[in-house]
Design an enzyme around this catalytic site. Structure first.
Site, PDB file in Angstrom:
ATOM      1  N   LYS A 137      -3.555  20.294  -1.679  1.00 52.99           N
ATOM      2  CA  LYS A 137      -2.549  19.380  -1.608  1.00 52.99           C
ATOM      3  C   LYS A 137      -3.883  18.934  -2.910  1.00 52.99           C
ATOM      4  CE  LYS A 137      -1.394  15.461  -0.030  1.00 52.99           C
ATOM      5  NZ  LYS A 137      -1.477  14.154  -0.792  1.00 52.99           N
ATOM      6  N   HIS A 160      -0.216  13.123  -5.505  1.00 53.70           N
ATOM      7  CA  HIS A 160      -0.428  12.223  -4.216  1.00 53.70           C
ATOM      8  C   HIS A 160       0.512  10.535  -4.838  1.00 53.70           C
ATOM      9  CE1 HIS A 160      -4.588  11.480  -2.317  1.00 53.70           C
ATOM     10  NE2 HIS A 160      -3.651  10.619  -2.865  1.00 53.70           N
ATOM     11  N   GLN A 202      -6.065  16.299   7.446  1.00 49.46           N
ATOM     12  CA  GLN A 202      -6.238  16.115   6.299  1.00 49.46           C
ATOM     13  C   GLN A 202      -7.321  15.622   6.012  1.00 49.46           C
ATOM     14  OE1 GLN A 202      -6.710  13.259   4.289  1.00 49.46           O
ATOM     15  NE2 GLN A 202      -7.051  13.863   2.582  1.00 49.46           N
ATOM     16  N   TYR A 217       0.495  -0.921  -0.247  1.00 48.81           N
ATOM     17  CA  TYR A 217       0.054  -0.262  -0.249  1.00 48.81           C
ATOM     18  C   TYR A 217       0.734   1.491  -0.177  1.00 48.81           C
ATOM     19  CZ  TYR A 217      -3.994   3.731   1.160  1.00 48.81           C
ATOM     20  OH  TYR A 217      -4.153   4.582   2.031  1.00 48.81           O
ATOM     21  N   ARG A 242      -0.415   7.641  -7.164  1.00 53.67           N
ATOM     22  CA  ARG A 242      -1.199   6.742  -6.291  1.00 53.67           C
ATOM     23  C   ARG A 242      -2.873   7.132  -7.453  1.00 53.67           C
ATOM     24  NH1 ARG A 242      -0.824   3.287  -2.581  1.00 53.67           N
ATOM     25  NH2 ARG A 242      -2.693   3.095  -1.869  1.00 53.67           N
ATOM     26  N   THR A 299      -7.652  17.983   0.261  1.00 55.24           N
ATOM     27  CA  THR A 299      -6.727  17.561  -1.260  1.00 55.24           C
ATOM     28  C   THR A 299      -7.700  17.357  -1.843  1.00 55.24           C
ATOM     29  OG1 THR A 299      -5.319  15.137   0.742  1.00 55.24           O
ATOM     30  CG2 THR A 299      -6.071  15.068  -1.815  1.00 55.24           C
ATOM     31  N   ARG A 325      -5.136   0.858  -8.011  1.00 52.69           N
ATOM     32  CA  ARG A 325      -3.810   0.292  -7.973  1.00 52.69           C
ATOM     33  C   ARG A 325      -3.731  -1.388  -7.614  1.00 52.69           C
ATOM     34  NH1 ARG A 325      -4.865   4.604  -2.386  1.00 52.69           N
ATOM     35  NH2 ARG A 325      -5.409   6.780  -4.488  1.00 52.69           N
TER      36      ARG A 325
END
Length: 387
Positions: free
Chosen positions: A252, A276, A128, A25, A279, A156, A165
């Site tokens: 972000k 990111h 965040q 991860y 990702r 974000t 992913r």
């Protein structure tokens, strides 16, 4: 105790000591992982100018990030599931950051809750936020962050839809892990990790379970998170969230000049140039390639930080010399956490700080606040010419 001299040393220990699904991860990107790889390799294309016969005494890396005094202009980035890399991982990372004198950012998708981290730290940390469809939940978590004394909200913007992913899908990533035969076989070799996890009550998403409506167990959590990231997020939403928060706002996920201009227009205190960590949109340019054009466009209007690809103090120096006022590290400190717990996060910060200090001296600088592009040798086509 192994001799640790680089983040890669911590990375190797992390891989040995942490279950595969959680190591993967951390150490993976989306799709082909091209952007994930470029985030690191593009730093290697930049060279340093060695300068001699310069007084190197009384060096300082002290600076400020959004007005906050820091030992060096670096913050720990928000990383989901940090408490699965090591038991109570967010608490351990936050304490290490606090003692070192740099900000820690807690993810919405953390294992330890806002309240857990606040209870175990003394100084304010950053929080965040992912924007969810459930507006009541978003309003409540903002209020929780205020009550905990969080000094900045990091919003974000690049995860309205989750990037694919492959490793996470193949590993069946969950928190806590489902006890399938492959997982059981892997955990049998990570028994120290298992013992620590058995000794903590924090094994699921602490900011969500018991706080989101109808989420009180793993089944309800899975269905809630699968549909909650809000694809409707737009600049009007950003303005509303800024007003609700009322404090320092950091945006972000900025990777484009036009978006950077919009971020400055809505009144962000800082923006984070980030993809990111590779990702999300595979095939996007690395953060360091995009940094110069964004600095040129809005560097006089908003504080600019860089995230994605920082693995050393030299990477940090290059980003600062290219115009960033600060950097964020994610994987670098997670490798330390997975390797050695809180001490590992401290070690990661020490490694980067030492590399930064020595490199700036050999480049003829004594103060991190005086960095500029004159310290670097950058390929003429570094930013690329794209039709």
């Amino acid at each position: 105790m192994p001799v640790i001299t680089t983040i890669d040393d911590l990375k190797r220990l992390h891989k040995r000591r942490t279950p595969k699904m959680f190591y993967d991860y951390c150490e993976s990107g989306s799709w082909t992982e091209q952007t994930f790889r470029d985030n690191e390799s593009d730093f290697d294309k930049i060279r340093l100018r060695q300068r001699i016969a310069v007084d190197m005494t009384n060096r300082t890396t002290a600076s400020k990030l959004i007005g906050q005094d820091v030992t060096m202009p670096l913050a720990l980035a928000p990383v989901g599931l940090t408490g699965m890399q090591r038991a109570d991982g967010e608490i351990k990372a936050a304490r290490a950051a606090e003692k070192f004198g740099v900000p820690f950012t807690l993810s919405t998708m953390s294992i330890c809750s806002i309240e857990d981290v606040a209870e175990h730290t003394e100084k304010p940390f950053w929080f965040q936020l992912y924007v969810m469809r459930d507006e009541e939940y978003v309003d409540n978590i903002i209020e929780r962050a205020k009550r905990a004394g969080c000094s900045a909200l990091v919003l974000t913007l690049d995860l309205q839809i989750l990037g694919q992913r492959h490793k996470d899908l193949k590993n069946g990533l969950t928190a806590p892990p489902k006890m399938t035969p492959p997982v059981i076989a892997d955990l049998a070799t990570k028994w120290r990790w298992g013992i620590e996890m058995l000794q903590t009550k924090r094994r699921s998403f602490g900011n969500i379970v018991g706080h989101a409506k109808g989420v009180d167990n793993m089944n309800s959590l899975s269905s809630w998170t699968a549909e909650q990231f809000d694809p409707r997020l737009d600049w009007n939403t950003v303005r509303k969230l800024k007003e609700k928060w009322g404090g320092k706002l950091i945006l972000k996920g900025i990777l484009d000049v036009d978006d950077a201009k919009m971020a400055a227009e809505v009144g962000a205190d800082a923006i984070i140039v980030s993809n990111h960590g590779g990702r999300q949109l595979d095939g996007a340019l690395s953060s360091i390639r995009m940094l110069p054009s964004i600095v040129q466009a809005v560097g006089d209007k908003v504080e600019i930080h860089l995230d994605s690809g920082i693995r050393s103090g030299q990477d940090m120096l290059k980003a600062l010399a290219m115009g960033a006022k600060g950097v964020m590290i994610g994987r670098a400190y997670i490798h330390g956490l997975g390797a050695m717990g809180e001490a590992g996060v401290t070690k990661a910060l020490e490694v980067i700080h030492r590399e930064l200090d020595i490199t700036m001296a050999l480049c003829g600088r004594r103060d991190v606040n005086t960095f500029d592009r004159d310290m670097l040798l950058v390929p003429e086509d570094f930013e690329g010419r794209w039709a």
